[in-house]
Design an enzyme around this catalytic site. Structure first.
Site, PDB file in Angstrom:
ATOM      1  N   HIS A 116      35.720  30.677  41.107  1.00 20.02           N
ATOM      2  CA  HIS A 116      37.101  30.567  41.585  1.00 20.02           C
ATOM      3  C   HIS A 116      38.046  30.482  40.396  1.00 20.02           C
ATOM      4  O   HIS A 116      37.637  30.130  39.296  1.00 20.02           O
ATOM      5  CB  HIS A 116      37.313  29.250  42.351  1.00 20.02           C
ATOM      6  CG  HIS A 116      36.417  29.008  43.504  1.00 20.02           C
ATOM      7  ND1 HIS A 116      36.863  29.108  44.806  1.00 20.02           N
ATOM      8  CD2 HIS A 116      35.114  28.636  43.575  1.00 20.02           C
ATOM      9  CE1 HIS A 116      35.855  28.805  45.632  1.00 20.02           C
ATOM     10  NE2 HIS A 116      34.789  28.519  44.904  1.00 20.02           N
ATOM     11  N   TYR A 117      39.345  30.720  40.637  1.00 22.02           N
ATOM     12  CA  TYR A 117      40.342  30.140  39.743  1.00 22.02           C
ATOM     13  C   TYR A 117      41.028  29.002  40.477  1.00 22.02           C
ATOM     14  O   TYR A 117      41.023  28.946  41.717  1.00 22.02           O
ATOM     15  CB  TYR A 117      41.314  31.161  39.176  1.00 22.02           C
ATOM     16  CG  TYR A 117      42.275  31.892  40.102  1.00 22.02           C
ATOM     17  CD1 TYR A 117      42.993  31.254  41.103  1.00 22.02           C
ATOM     18  CD2 TYR A 117      42.508  33.258  39.908  1.00 22.02           C
ATOM     19  CE1 TYR A 117      43.890  31.937  41.901  1.00 22.02           C
ATOM     20  CE2 TYR A 117      43.413  33.951  40.704  1.00 22.02           C
ATOM     21  CZ  TYR A 117      44.097  33.290  41.693  1.00 22.02           C
ATOM     22  OH  TYR A 117      44.979  33.964  42.481  1.00 22.02           O
ATOM     23  N   THR A 118      41.619  28.079  39.677  1.00 20.82           N
ATOM     24  CA  THR A 118      42.217  26.910  40.309  1.00 20.82           C
ATOM     25  C   THR A 118      43.521  27.254  41.033  1.00 20.82           C
ATOM     26  O   THR A 118      43.852  26.627  42.038  1.00 20.82           O
ATOM     27  CB  THR A 118      42.489  25.813  39.265  1.00 20.82           C
ATOM     28  OG1 THR A 118      43.185  26.394  38.159  1.00 20.82           O
ATOM     29  CG2 THR A 118      41.187  25.191  38.785  1.00 20.82           C
ATOM     30  N   HIS A 172      35.285  34.061  44.875  1.00 15.07           N
ATOM     31  CA  HIS A 172      35.753  33.529  46.151  1.00 15.07           C
ATOM     32  C   HIS A 172      36.287  34.657  47.041  1.00 15.07           C
ATOM     33  O   HIS A 172      36.087  34.668  48.257  1.00 15.07           O
ATOM     34  CB  HIS A 172      36.841  32.486  45.888  1.00 15.07           C
ATOM     35  CG  HIS A 172      37.116  31.582  47.050  1.00 15.07           C
ATOM     36  ND1 HIS A 172      38.147  30.674  47.051  1.00 15.07           N
ATOM     37  CD2 HIS A 172      36.502  31.446  48.257  1.00 15.07           C
ATOM     38  CE1 HIS A 172      38.150  30.026  48.206  1.00 15.07           C
ATOM     39  NE2 HIS A 172      37.174  30.476  48.951  1.00 15.07           N
ATOM     40  N   GLU A 208      35.126  26.109  39.519  1.00 15.98           N
ATOM     41  CA  GLU A 208      36.556  26.395  39.395  1.00 15.98           C
ATOM     42  C   GLU A 208      36.874  26.703  37.936  1.00 15.98           C
ATOM     43  O   GLU A 208      36.422  25.999  37.032  1.00 15.98           O
ATOM     44  CB  GLU A 208      37.395  25.192  39.852  1.00 15.98           C
ATOM     45  CG  GLU A 208      37.368  24.931  41.348  1.00 15.98           C
ATOM     46  CD  GLU A 208      38.319  25.863  42.129  1.00 15.98           C
ATOM     47  OE1 GLU A 208      39.059  26.649  41.503  1.00 15.98           O
ATOM     48  OE2 GLU A 208      38.298  25.768  43.369  1.00 15.98           O
ATOM     49  N   ASP A 266      40.849  35.094  44.265  1.00 18.89           N
ATOM     50  CA  ASP A 266      40.303  34.538  43.028  1.00 18.89           C
ATOM     51  C   ASP A 266      38.819  34.856  42.843  1.00 18.89           C
ATOM     52  O   ASP A 266      38.119  35.035  43.832  1.00 18.89           O
ATOM     53  CB  ASP A 266      40.551  33.015  42.971  1.00 18.89           C
ATOM     54  CG  ASP A 266      39.894  32.219  44.104  1.00 18.89           C
ATOM     55  OD1 ASP A 266      40.016  32.625  45.264  1.00 18.89           O
ATOM     56  OD2 ASP A 266      39.248  31.197  43.806  1.00 18.89           O
TER      57      ASP A 266
HETATM   58 ZN   LIG Z   1      38.808  29.786  45.319  1.00 19.41          ZN
END
Ligand SMILES: [Zn+2]
Length: 233
Positions: A32-34, A139, A97, A149
């Protein structure tokens, strides 16, 4: 880092986790990215009981890794999602993340120090759980209707060279005409919810980031065929 570096991991426990579903084993790694303005916003939220979200790890832009949830527990990162026809992605995955403001707050490249740490962390996770390259996902791959993301700037080819995830290498066997029915069938065989809105766009975001059209073109289809071919799915 070329594999010799030791990733520094700091404990920052989150209360947001539970047991995995009965019989579920870890077979997916979800990146993911935050998507928050700062790392502080992201870490606070991932550890806030009211937020009801978490991940096993967060990787900051300077390469610092924070551990939030023990790997044997079910972290709450994927939300409504599915892969290979199964919906409870959280029970079957490790969630990482990666700090980046994301498309909403100023999407930017992932720095080298951060990617070094992501690579080291993911290499260890994949080895611990025997996660197959085809099951290292973004994600957006498991929630294409809702998520973007880690996005088109993420360096998936680098991870694939390190044995983490796949990068398509089409051959002449992957050329040829196509139609929408074949594209949907290939997406589903690989693992996507092919009926979800933006499934093909999510595929492009991961595997053909130069073509974020959401429409099938010859190169997108070559890459999709190549992935399905090498995984035998
Ligand atoms: Zn995510």
């Amino acid at each position: 880092m070329t594999g010799s570096g030791v990733t520094r991991i700091l404990d920052l426990p989150s209360p947001n986790h539970g047991p995995r579903a009965d019989g579920a084993r870890v077979e997916l790694l979800i990146l993911h990215y935050t998507g928050m303005p700062t790392v502080r916003h992201a870490l606070d939220r991932l550890c806030d009981p009211a937020a009801q979200v978490s991940a096993h790890y967060t990787v900051d832009e300077d390469g610092t890794v924070y551990a939030h949830v023990p790997e044997e527990r079910r972290a709450w990162h994927a939300g409504v999602s599915s892969w290979r026809g199964q919906a409870d992605v959280n029970s079957r995955s490790i969630g990482v993340e990666i700090v980046n403001p994301g498309h909403e707050f100023g999407y930017r490249p992932f720095p080298a120090a951060q990617m070094d740490a992501v690579e080291g962390l993911c290499r260890a996770i994949v080895a611990r759980h025997g996660i197959r390259p085809a099951d290292v996902l973004g994600h957006s791959d498991v929630a294409p209707a809702r998520k973007e993301d880690p996005g088109e700037l993420f360096d998936w080819p680098r991870l694939a060279r390190a044995g983490i995830g796949l990068w398509p290498e089409p051959t002449a066997a992957d050329d040829g005409p196509f139609d929408d029915a074949e594209v949907r069938s290939l997406l589903a065989r690989y693992g996507y919810d092919a009926e979800a809105p933006r499934a093909l766009l999510s595929f492009q975001r991961h595997f053909h980031p130069e073509a974020l059209t959401g429409a099938a073109d010859a190169e997108t289809v070559r890459r999709l065929r190549a992935l399905v071919r090498v995984t035998g799915r």
